[in-house]
Scaffold this motif. Structure first.
Motif, short mmCIF file in Angstrom:
data_model
loop_
_atom_site.label_atom_id
_atom_site.label_comp_id
_atom_site.label_asym_id
_atom_site.label_seq_id
_atom_site.Cartn_x
_atom_site.Cartn_y
_atom_site.Cartn_z
N PRO A 36 9.37 7.82 -8.24
CA PRO A 36 8.95 7.46 -6.89
C PRO A 36 10.13 7.37 -5.91
CG PRO A 36 7.79 6.11 -8.49
CD PRO A 36 8.82 6.89 -9.26
N SER A 37 11.27 6.95 -6.41
CA SER A 37 12.43 6.78 -5.52
C SER A 37 12.92 8.10 -4.94
CB SER A 37 13.57 6.09 -6.27
OG SER A 37 13.96 6.87 -7.40
N THR A 38 12.49 9.22 -5.53
CA THR A 38 12.93 10.53 -5.03
C THR A 38 12.00 11.08 -3.96
OG1 THR A 38 11.69 11.75 -6.73
CG2 THR A 38 13.94 11.05 -7.29
N CYS A 39 10.91 10.37 -3.71
CA CYS A 39 9.93 10.83 -2.72
C CYS A 39 10.20 10.19 -1.36
CB CYS A 39 8.51 10.49 -3.18
SG CYS A 39 8.04 11.24 -4.76
N LYS A 40 9.73 10.86 -0.34
CA LYS A 40 9.82 10.34 1.02
C LYS A 40 8.41 10.23 1.60
CE LYS A 40 14.37 12.39 1.93
NZ LYS A 40 15.15 13.31 2.82
N VAL A 41 8.26 9.32 2.55
CA VAL A 41 6.95 9.16 3.18
C VAL A 41 7.13 8.95 4.68
CG1 VAL A 41 6.94 6.68 2.67
CG2 VAL A 41 4.78 7.84 3.15
N SER A 42 6.28 9.61 5.44
CA SER A 42 6.32 9.49 6.90
C SER A 42 4.96 9.85 7.47
CB SER A 42 7.39 10.42 7.49
OG SER A 42 7.39 10.37 8.90
N LYS A 43 4.47 9.02 8.36
CA LYS A 43 3.22 9.25 9.06
C LYS A 43 2.07 9.60 8.12
CE LYS A 43 4.91 10.27 13.68
NZ LYS A 43 4.77 11.12 14.87
N ALA A 50 1.51 9.51 -5.89
CA ALA A 50 1.96 10.88 -5.64
C ALA A 50 3.02 11.29 -6.64
CB ALA A 50 2.50 10.99 -4.21
N ALA A 51 3.96 10.40 -6.92
CA ALA A 51 5.04 10.71 -7.86
C ALA A 51 4.49 10.97 -9.25
CB ALA A 51 6.05 9.56 -7.88
N ALA A 52 3.45 10.22 -9.64
CA ALA A 52 2.84 10.42 -10.95
C ALA A 52 2.24 11.82 -11.06
CB ALA A 52 1.78 9.35 -11.19
N GLU A 53 1.62 12.29 -10.00
CA GLU A 53 1.03 13.63 -10.02
C GLU A 53 2.11 14.70 -10.15
OE1 GLU A 53 -1.66 16.48 -7.13
OE2 GLU A 53 -2.30 14.45 -7.61
N TRP A 54 3.24 14.48 -9.49
CA TRP A 54 4.30 15.47 -9.52
C TRP A 54 5.23 15.31 -10.72
CZ3 TRP A 54 5.08 13.70 -3.87
CH2 TRP A 54 4.19 14.37 -3.03
N GLY A 55 5.11 14.18 -11.42
CA GLY A 55 5.99 13.92 -12.56
C GLY A 55 7.43 13.65 -12.15
N VAL A 56 7.61 12.95 -11.03
CA VAL A 56 8.95 12.63 -10.55
C VAL A 56 9.07 11.12 -10.36
CG1 VAL A 56 9.17 14.86 -9.39
CG2 VAL A 56 8.30 12.88 -8.11
N ALA A 59 0.83 -1.21 0.00
CA ALA A 59 0.00 0.00 0.00
C ALA A 59 0.86 1.26 0.00
CB ALA A 59 -0.93 -0.01 1.21
N LYS A 60 1.93 1.26 0.78
CA LYS A 60 2.83 2.42 0.81
C LYS A 60 3.44 2.66 -0.57
CE LYS A 60 7.04 2.02 2.18
NZ LYS A 60 8.25 1.79 2.99
N THR A 61 3.91 1.60 -1.21
CA THR A 61 4.52 1.73 -2.53
C THR A 61 3.54 2.33 -3.52
OG1 THR A 61 5.99 -0.15 -2.11
CG2 THR A 61 5.59 0.43 -4.42
N MET A 62 2.29 1.89 -3.46
CA MET A 62 1.28 2.41 -4.37
C MET A 62 0.97 3.88 -4.07
SD MET A 62 -1.21 -0.96 -4.50
CE MET A 62 -2.37 -0.29 -5.70
N GLY A 70 -5.01 10.27 2.73
CA GLY A 70 -6.44 10.47 2.52
C GLY A 70 -6.75 10.96 1.12
N SER A 71 -5.89 11.80 0.57
CA SER A 71 -6.14 12.33 -0.77
C SER A 71 -5.67 11.38 -1.85
CB SER A 71 -5.43 13.68 -0.93
OG SER A 71 -4.02 13.54 -0.79
N LEU A 72 -4.81 10.43 -1.49
CA LEU A 72 -4.24 9.52 -2.49
C LEU A 72 -4.98 8.18 -2.58
CD1 LEU A 72 -0.44 10.03 -1.69
CD2 LEU A 72 -1.60 10.71 -3.81
N ALA A 73 -5.64 7.76 -1.51
CA ALA A 73 -6.16 6.40 -1.42
C ALA A 73 -7.11 6.04 -2.55
CB ALA A 73 -6.85 6.20 -0.08
#
Length: 720
Positions: free
Chosen positions: A154-161, A146-152, A138-141, A175-178
């Protein structure tokens, strides 16, 4: 002493109190700084605001549009805290904000979940990988969306809480991504976190049910209430081996509130508009019983099993070397017989279940450790397909193996089918004690050959009722540690129903084995710790080449060294007698040292030190509770637990006559966990088996008298 540089977690409790069976504990941790008001505020935290819509991410995760996360807990909650610990594992890999998490108990779903069972201390161990993968997927998805929306990348993104952050600092919360995950391809291979990066696993986490538990909200099967529900109480044969001949129900149907009396097999159900009326109606029944065979008594069982120890065995599940040669060449042979009684499970919540049989489906709800097996048995009983059977699980007020069998669930279904109404079946305490599924009564004869200061041979013979305990675990210690070893088993068939009881196969064996090794250590003039470490050193080479060996000699050695260090084994304590026991069961290594002091001429267990290697500890405070509960349960039943039979009738029917350990008798318990990064193993049961051996060995040091039978209070050492 060293521990191979493993990090240790210490859980020290100032006072431990035990309720019925030692299964429910209340402790004040020295690690906690919570004051009374702060603790109350923690319990009574406000409920999370519910979202307008949910996105079902997978079978374990639902995420609301406001960021609230519902984690589904699939396994039965029996007090072992899996309803908290299993979601913690998912949340860890999901990188969720635990403060935004709520937990929901699932019903039985064999398509979604592989092992919805509470038994064998296997819930976390069996589901560890599946739970981690569910969260990580689920986290990977989320990150991919999010990366698709930003055009970057995924490996350049960070996730926390529950928040994904782009390389430039933009953020999107779960909540906005699910909702975007619904049409995404589910990745097969996802990275899992390294244990050093855990932020949820390994942290003390409050029980997700703490508020409803302390405020008395409905959680347990006994709390089930449905409109139109009827209540049932069942009269069963008063002695094992009897059958119903005649029934007079005229007085029962005259009881106010009683609606029907139904015979099914050799049982009689009284159905009423309240529990009280059903129970009162049952007491008014007049039944006559008969038997075609001699009814069984404990005195006859004892004679039979003692004779069986010297007879040709039914099975020899393990044989190494030449045992007879070792005995023939020995300087000395030590032979001892150890004996244990039947034991009830003594669950605080008596057996109960709800069932509603209709033409469309069979709906069931209640405290059951084996919902899938129970569903299959209901299908067999009713001739209905599994697809028409639905089982919901409630929290259980204790189980200890008794709720594995589901006989009470089948009775509820059968009564509902006969009555044509929703039924809640409730056992009284007397029903629980007299119509139970007990721990088997058994005896061991153990012989050990000693030569040149070493144990050269070991022969264990087991005699048991209905099923052999040792026969299923021939590859535990001391297999591999002694060159000439033989295990023999023999059983007799009994009308008395028996089955798993907390830490099956090992709950009594550990006492017998560990008591004998202490006695041998004394004969060889060896320290008890030294003897066990030497035996385990012998086992290392065998374990490396014999795939049958299930325990790790090295991990057990480290537990023994650790508990010896923490208890100050090598330092004399005036007025304190100490006993050691170490055992492997349910994939976990445990070593315990009990401290006993004399008071008014009687030995009193004052403190127990415990070292546990169960791999990664998911929720330390809950893990400590499990270990402490097992120790106190083990002490209580070794000291007091006893159930005999006379002509098929149990000797006791309620807690007024069946002795359980009291709060004032519960010792201080100090628990140490070894952090070694290994995957988690079991915790609900492994601390119980060594407890009896540790206190028996300590009692010997205090009194000079060895214990060979349980319960200990019946023996000379504790009778003055």
């Amino acid at each position: 002493m060293t521990t191979n540089n493993n990090t240790l977690q210490r859980r020290s409790f100032l006072k431990v109190s035990a309720l019925a069976g030692g299964g429910v504990l209340i402790g004040v941790s020295t690690l906690s700084s919570c004051q009374t008001e702060e603790a109350r505020d923690l319990i009574l935290l406000p409920e999370l605001e519910q979202p307008e819509s949910w996105a079902e991410v997978n079978h374990y995760i639902k995420i609301g549009d406001n960021g609230v996360i519902t984690l589904l807990s699939p396994n039965p909650e029996i007090g072992q805290n899996v309803k908290t610990s299993m979601p913690m594992i998912v949340a860890e890999e999901l990188e969720a904000d635990w403060d935004m998490v709520q937990v929901e108990q699932t019903g039985l779903n064999t398509e979604w979940y592989q092992r919805q069972v509470a038994g064998g201390s296997q819930s976390i161990r069996a589901e560890w990988d599946a739970l981690r993968k569910a969260g990580a997927t689920a986290k990977t998805m989320m990150v991919t969306a999010a990366a698709a929306e930003w055009g970057v990348e995924p490996s350049t993104c960070k996730v926390s809480k529950g928040v994904v952050t782009s390389p430039t600092g933009e953020t999107l919360d779960y909540g906005s991504l699910a909702s975007r995950l619904v049409d995404m391809e589910v990745p097969e291979d996802v990275p899992l976190k390294d244990a050093k990066d855990y932020t949820i696993i390994g942290q003390d986490t409050r029980n997700v049910d703490i508020k409803p538990l302390v405020t008395g909200q409905p959680l347990f099967g006994i709390d089930t209430r449905v409109e139109g529900m009827k209540y049932a109480s069942v009269l069963r044969p008063p002695a094992f081996g009897q059958r119903l001949d005649n029934l007079d129900d005229s007085d029962a149907v005259a009881v106010n509130g009683v609606e029907k009396v139904i015979q099914f097999g050799d049982k009689i159900a009284v159905v009423a508009n309240s529990n009280w009326a059903a129970i009162k109606g049952k007491k008014a029944l007049k039944a006559e019983w008969s038997t075609d065979t001699k009814l069984e008594s404990t005195a006859d069982h004892d004679k039979l099993m003692l004779a069986m120890l010297d007879e040709t065995p039914d099975n020899t599940p393990r044989e190494d070397g030449d045992v007879e040669k070792a005995f023939a060449e020995a300087d000395e042979v030590v032979e001892r017989v150890y004996e244990s009684p039947f034991l009830p499970h003594s669950c605080l919540e008596p057996m109960n279940f709800f069932a509603h049989v209709t033409e469309e489906k069979i709906y069931c709800k209640g405290p059951i450790q084996t919902p899938a097996w129970t569903e299959n048995r209901i299908a067999g009983l009713t001739g209905r397909p599994n697809e028409e059977i639905e089982i919901d699980m409630t929290r259980m007020g204790g189980g200890f193996g008794r709720r594995l069998y589901g006989d009470f669930a089948l009775e509820a279904v059968e009564i509902s089918d006969l009555v044509g109404a929703p039924i809640q079946l409730l056992f009284t305490r007397e029903d629980d004690m007299t119509a139970g599924t007990y721990r088997v009564a058994l005896k061991y004869k153990i012989r050990a050959s000693l030569k040149d200061g070493e144990i050269t041979g070991y022969h264990l013979s087991e005699a048991a009722s209905n099923s052999n305990m040792y026969g299923l675990i021939p590859n535990f210690f001391p297999a591999g540690a002694i060159p000439n070893l033989k295990i023999d088993t023999k059983k007799f068939d009994s009308n008395i129903t028996t089955g798993a009881w907390r830490a099956p196969y090992t709950n009594f064996l550990a006492f017998a084995e560990q008591s004998l090794f202490d006695e041998i250590a004394e004969k060889l003039n060896k320290d008890a710790v030294e003897l066990r470490l030497d035996l385990l050193e012998n086992a290392k080479e065998v374990a490396a080449s014999d795939e049958r060996i299930q325990y790790s000699p090295t991990r057990m050695q480290e537990c023994i060294k650790l508990v010896a260090e923490k208890a100050g084994w090598s330092t004399d304590k005036p007025g304190v007698s100490r006993g050691l026991a170490a055992y492997y069961s349910h994939n976990t290594h445990v070593a315990e040292i009990a401290e006993v002091e004399m008071s008014d001429g009687q030995p009193v267990v004052k403190k127990v030190y415990c070292a546990v290697d169960c791999g990664i500890v998911v929720n330390p405070i809950a893990a400590s509770n499990q270990v402490e509960g097992g120790i106190i349960d083990g002490i209580g039943h070794a000291m007091y637990g006893d159930l005999t039979f006379d002509n098929g009738v149990p000797s006791v029917q309620n807690f007024d006559a069946y002795k359980l350990i009291r709060s004032s008798e519960a010792p201080e318990v100090e628990v140490y966990f070894v952090e070694n990064g290994e995957s988690p193993t079991g915790l609900g049961e492994p601390s119980l088996p060594p407890a009896g051996g540790a206190i028996a060995n300590a009692i010997y040091k205090a009194t000079g008298k060895r214990l060979y039978k349980q319960p200990f209070v019946k023996q000379e050492a504790l009778l003055g």
